[in-house]
Design a protein around this motif. Structure first.
Motif, PDB file in Angstrom:
ATOM      1  N   LYS A 138       1.489  -1.297   0.331  1.00 51.05           N
ATOM      2  CA  LYS A 138      -0.095  -0.263  -0.517  1.00 51.05           C
ATOM      3  C   LYS A 138       0.731   1.206  -0.178  1.00 51.05           C
ATOM      4  O   LYS A 138       1.040   1.105   0.943  1.00 51.05           O
ATOM      5  CB  LYS A 138      -0.661  -0.291   1.055  1.00 51.05           C
ATOM      6  N   ILE A 139       0.470   2.186  -1.421  1.00 54.92           N
ATOM      7  CA  ILE A 139       1.518   3.398  -1.299  1.00 54.92           C
ATOM      8  C   ILE A 139       1.242   4.229  -1.035  1.00 54.92           C
ATOM      9  O   ILE A 139      -0.344   4.556  -1.090  1.00 54.92           O
ATOM     10  CB  ILE A 139       2.513   3.614  -2.649  1.00 54.92           C
ATOM     11  N   GLN A 140       1.180   5.037   0.122  1.00 55.00           N
ATOM     12  CA  GLN A 140      -0.120   6.052   0.462  1.00 55.00           C
ATOM     13  C   GLN A 140       0.531   7.652   0.354  1.00 55.00           C
ATOM     14  O   GLN A 140       1.429   7.371   0.971  1.00 55.00           O
ATOM     15  CB  GLN A 140       0.056   6.344   2.140  1.00 55.00           C
ATOM     16  N   CYS A 158      11.687   3.655  -4.734  1.00 53.24           N
ATOM     17  CA  CYS A 158      11.169   3.451  -3.651  1.00 53.24           C
ATOM     18  C   CYS A 158       9.934   2.582  -2.322  1.00 53.24           C
ATOM     19  O   CYS A 158      10.356   2.481  -1.279  1.00 53.24           O
ATOM     20  CB  CYS A 158      10.187   4.793  -3.535  1.00 53.24           C
ATOM     21  N   ILE A 159       9.937   1.608  -3.630  1.00 56.31           N
ATOM     22  CA  ILE A 159       8.637   0.223  -2.913  1.00 56.31           C
ATOM     23  C   ILE A 159       9.837  -0.334  -1.916  1.00 56.31           C
ATOM     24  O   ILE A 159       9.442  -0.741  -1.096  1.00 56.31           O
ATOM     25  CB  ILE A 159       8.380  -0.208  -4.058  1.00 56.31           C
ATOM     26  N   ASN A 160      11.478  -0.833  -2.020  1.00 60.44           N
ATOM     27  CA  ASN A 160      12.267  -1.337  -1.497  1.00 60.44           C
ATOM     28  C   ASN A 160      13.062  -0.983  -0.790  1.00 60.44           C
ATOM     29  O   ASN A 160      14.013  -1.036  -0.255  1.00 60.44           O
ATOM     30  CB  ASN A 160      13.041  -2.450  -2.303  1.00 60.44           C
ATOM     31  N   TYR A 161      13.068   1.154  -0.880  1.00 59.17           N
ATOM     32  CA  TYR A 161      14.037   1.974  -0.146  1.00 59.17           C
ATOM     33  C   TYR A 161      14.427   1.671  -1.082  1.00 59.17           C
ATOM     34  O   TYR A 161      15.824   2.616  -0.339  1.00 59.17           O
ATOM     35  CB  TYR A 161      14.069   1.337   1.120  1.00 59.17           C
ATOM     36  N   LEU A 162      15.198   1.380  -2.428  1.00 57.21           N
ATOM     37  CA  LEU A 162      16.808   1.822  -2.831  1.00 57.21           C
ATOM     38  C   LEU A 162      16.029   3.391  -2.908  1.00 57.21           C
ATOM     39  O   LEU A 162      17.862   4.173  -3.582  1.00 57.21           O
ATOM     40  CB  LEU A 162      17.122   1.616  -4.101  1.00 57.21           C
ATOM     41  N   GLU A 163      15.124   3.887  -2.975  1.00 58.06           N
ATOM     42  CA  GLU A 163      15.230   5.942  -2.641  1.00 58.06           C
ATOM     43  C   GLU A 163      14.580   6.134  -1.574  1.00 58.06           C
ATOM     44  O   GLU A 163      13.431   5.150  -1.364  1.00 58.06           O
ATOM     45  CB  GLU A 163      14.183   6.757  -3.934  1.00 58.06           C
ATOM     46  N   GLU A 164      14.589   6.795  -1.036  1.00 56.59           N
ATOM     47  CA  GLU A 164      14.031   6.931  -0.034  1.00 56.59           C
ATOM     48  C   GLU A 164      13.243   8.005  -0.345  1.00 56.59           C
ATOM     49  O   GLU A 164      12.976   9.257  -0.697  1.00 56.59           O
ATOM     50  CB  GLU A 164      14.681   7.839   1.685  1.00 56.59           C
ATOM     51  N   PRO A 165      11.458   8.340   0.777  1.00 59.33           N
ATOM     52  CA  PRO A 165      10.371   8.663  -0.056  1.00 59.33           C
ATOM     53  C   PRO A 165      10.546  10.589   0.705  1.00 59.33           C
ATOM     54  O   PRO A 165      11.603  10.155   1.232  1.00 59.33           O
ATOM     55  CB  PRO A 165       9.431   7.932   0.413  1.00 59.33           C
ATOM     56  N   THR A 166      10.493  11.277   0.310  1.00 57.97           N
ATOM     57  CA  THR A 166      10.681  12.203   1.054  1.00 57.97           C
ATOM     58  C   THR A 166       9.195  12.898   1.291  1.00 57.97           C
ATOM     59  O   THR A 166       9.402  13.214   2.830  1.00 57.97           O
ATOM     60  CB  THR A 166      10.604  14.062  -0.444  1.00 57.97           C
ATOM     61  N   SER A 167       8.135  12.057   1.760  1.00 56.46           N
ATOM     62  CA  SER A 167       7.343  12.318   2.098  1.00 56.46           C
ATOM     63  C   SER A 167       6.316  10.502   2.305  1.00 56.46           C
ATOM     64  O   SER A 167       6.277  10.632   0.420  1.00 56.46           O
ATOM     65  CB  SER A 167       6.233  13.710   2.309  1.00 56.46           C
ATOM     66  N   GLY A 168       4.871  10.747   2.915  1.00 51.45           N
ATOM     67  CA  GLY A 168       4.570   9.567   2.538  1.00 51.45           C
ATOM     68  C   GLY A 168       5.015   7.790   2.823  1.00 51.45           C
ATOM     69  O   GLY A 168       5.864   8.095   3.633  1.00 51.45           O
ATOM     70  N   SER A 169       3.874   7.075   2.920  1.00 51.26           N
ATOM     71  CA  SER A 169       4.091   6.325   3.904  1.00 51.26           C
ATOM     72  C   SER A 169       4.326   4.642   2.399  1.00 51.26           C
ATOM     73  O   SER A 169       3.130   5.090   2.135  1.00 51.26           O
ATOM     74  CB  SER A 169       3.278   5.901   4.487  1.00 51.26           C
ATOM     75  N   ILE A 170       4.882   3.792   2.950  1.00 48.45           N
ATOM     76  CA  ILE A 170       4.559   2.470   1.963  1.00 48.45           C
ATOM     77  C   ILE A 170       4.551   1.172   2.824  1.00 48.45           C
ATOM     78  O   ILE A 170       5.046   1.134   4.044  1.00 48.45           O
ATOM     79  CB  ILE A 170       6.093   2.031   1.302  1.00 48.45           C
ATOM     80  N   THR A 225       8.360 -12.025  -1.352  1.00 56.77           N
ATOM     81  CA  THR A 225       7.069 -11.860  -1.490  1.00 56.77           C
ATOM     82  C   THR A 225       6.536 -11.394  -2.962  1.00 56.77           C
ATOM     83  O   THR A 225       5.192 -11.221  -3.425  1.00 56.77           O
ATOM     84  CB  THR A 225       6.068 -10.818  -0.411  1.00 56.77           C
ATOM     85  N   VAL A 226       7.417  -9.994  -3.084  1.00 56.97           N
ATOM     86  CA  VAL A 226       7.705  -9.187  -4.074  1.00 56.97           C
ATOM     87  C   VAL A 226       8.744  -9.029  -5.484  1.00 56.97           C
ATOM     88  O   VAL A 226       9.942  -9.152  -4.519  1.00 56.97           O
ATOM     89  CB  VAL A 226       6.531  -7.650  -3.945  1.00 56.97           C
ATOM     90  N   ILE A 227       8.104  -9.190  -6.239  1.00 55.47           N
ATOM     91  CA  ILE A 227      10.299  -8.532  -7.542  1.00 55.47           C
ATOM     92  C   ILE A 227       9.103  -7.390  -8.490  1.00 55.47           C
ATOM     93  O   ILE A 227       8.483  -7.390  -8.923  1.00 55.47           O
ATOM     94  CB  ILE A 227      10.446 -10.067  -8.681  1.00 55.47           C
ATOM     95  N   LEU A 228      11.019  -6.147  -8.077  1.00 60.21           N
ATOM     96  CA  LEU A 228      10.296  -5.136  -8.474  1.00 60.21           C
ATOM     97  C   LEU A 228      11.375  -5.376 -10.362  1.00 60.21           C
ATOM     98  O   LEU A 228      12.125  -5.491 -10.148  1.00 60.21           O
ATOM     99  CB  LEU A 228      10.735  -3.783  -7.852  1.00 60.21           C
ATOM    100  N   PHE A 229      11.248  -5.027 -10.917  1.00 64.68           N
ATOM    101  CA  PHE A 229      10.959  -5.453 -12.968  1.00 64.68           C
ATOM    102  C   PHE A 229      11.638  -3.991 -12.983  1.00 64.68           C
ATOM    103  O   PHE A 229      10.661  -3.829 -13.915  1.00 64.68           O
ATOM    104  CB  PHE A 229      11.016  -6.078 -13.427  1.00 64.68           C
ATOM    105  N   ASP A 230      12.619  -3.479 -13.172  1.00 70.32           N
ATOM    106  CA  ASP A 230      13.200  -1.979 -13.580  1.00 70.32           C
ATOM    107  C   ASP A 230      13.997  -2.034 -15.389  1.00 70.32           C
ATOM    108  O   ASP A 230      15.280  -2.049 -15.229  1.00 70.32           O
ATOM    109  CB  ASP A 230      14.117  -1.575 -12.683  1.00 70.32           C
TER     110      ASP A 230
END
Ligand SMILES: Nc1ncnc2c1ncn2[C@@H]1O[C@H](COP(=O)(O)OP(=O)(O)OP(=O)(O)O)[C@@H](O)[C@H]1O
Length: 242
Positions: A3-5, A46-58, A156-161
């Motif tokens: 959930k991305i908020q 951002c989903i795996n925190y390779l980048e830290e969100p500036t604001s918001g929650s995951i 549990t999840v894989i991100l493909f870039d």
């Protein structure tokens, strides 16, 4: 469930992700399409925190991934990622590339990790490569090893870039086939891709991003066949005309 908020990301004063809200169900395959620079890679990083969100929650299964603590480390470890440029360890053999993370994190013993790697290499039809170094592999083989390495952690999840973007055209199919098979197993996948056929046919839902925003999200087939937003229509008319 992911959930991305209210996710925002700035690089300096550039507002790259603008108030993203998204829920991804377990077992869903999501394709993320959009023009270059629209923020697709930044969003999945951002989903795996390779980048830290500036604001918001995951939240991953209800847990805020920004929170520190052992349990959260484990959740982060179970978000796999496969990159455009493979990122294999050049001085390790194929087998060592796959076993390294499960051994280092204590998830598996050396013997268990090697057995798991061998099983994965069999499914990828690459068992004969287990003792070679990545430099002797083709791009398609490297990418399949990178997927096997990710699977070794039981994600549990894989991100493909954009995992096929750096490949010679004749190798794209072999990697997409592995991803198609993975999708059938019920793996949760978020796939940033320029492969429109894959984005339409394999994904459950597709997201069109532009200028850091989710412009449209729908069942993949519907987004491609009946785009609602004029920006989606314009983008698809450009990329599908070839
Ligand atoms: N580490 C960074 N520092 C500064 N700007 C960045 C950084 N990473 C990405 N950007 C910028 O953020 C914007 C979005 O980049 P991102 O890679 O997320 O787009 P994308 O949609 O994945 O594009 P592409 O399809 O070309 O990979 C671009 O303008 C990019 O230059």
């Amino acid at each position: 469930m992911i959930k991305i908020q209210n996710l925002n990301k700035f690089f300096g004063d550039k507002h790259i992700l603008k108030n993203i809200n998204l829920e991804i169900n377990d077992g869903e395959v999501i394709s993320l399409i959009g023009p270059s620079g629209s923020g697709k890679s930044t969003l999945i990083r951002c989903i795996n925190y390779l980048e830290e969100p500036t604001s918001g929650s995951i939240y991953i299964n209800g847990k805020n991934i920004a929170t520190s603590g052992k349990e959260i480390d484990k959740i982060r470890q179970n978000i796999g990622m496969v990159f455009q440029h493979f990122h294999l360890f050049p001085h390790k053999t194929v087998l060592e590339n796959i076993t390294l993370a499960p051994i280092l994190t204590g998830q598996l013993t050396k013997i268990e990790a090697e057995q798991k790697a061998i099983d994965l290499l069999k499914t990828m039809d690459l068992l004969d490569k287990k003792d070679v170094y990545p430099s002797s592999l083709s791009g398609g083989q490297k990418q399949r090893i990178a997927i096997a390495r990710s699977l070794a952690m039981d994600p549990t999840v894989i991100l493909f870039d954009e995992v096929t973007s750096a490949l010679d055209p004749e190798m794209v199919g072999e990697v997409l086939n592995v991803m198609k098979e993975l999708a059938k197993t019920g793996m949760t996948m978020v796939v940033v891709t320029h492969e429109m056929a894959f984005a339409k046919q394999v994904a459950d839902r597709a997201i069109f991003m532009a200028d850091g925003e989710i412009v449209e999200i729908n069942r993949a087939v519907d987004l491609f066949e009946h785009p609602q937003n004029p920006r989606t229509k314009e983008f698809l008319s450009k990329v599908l005309e070839y």
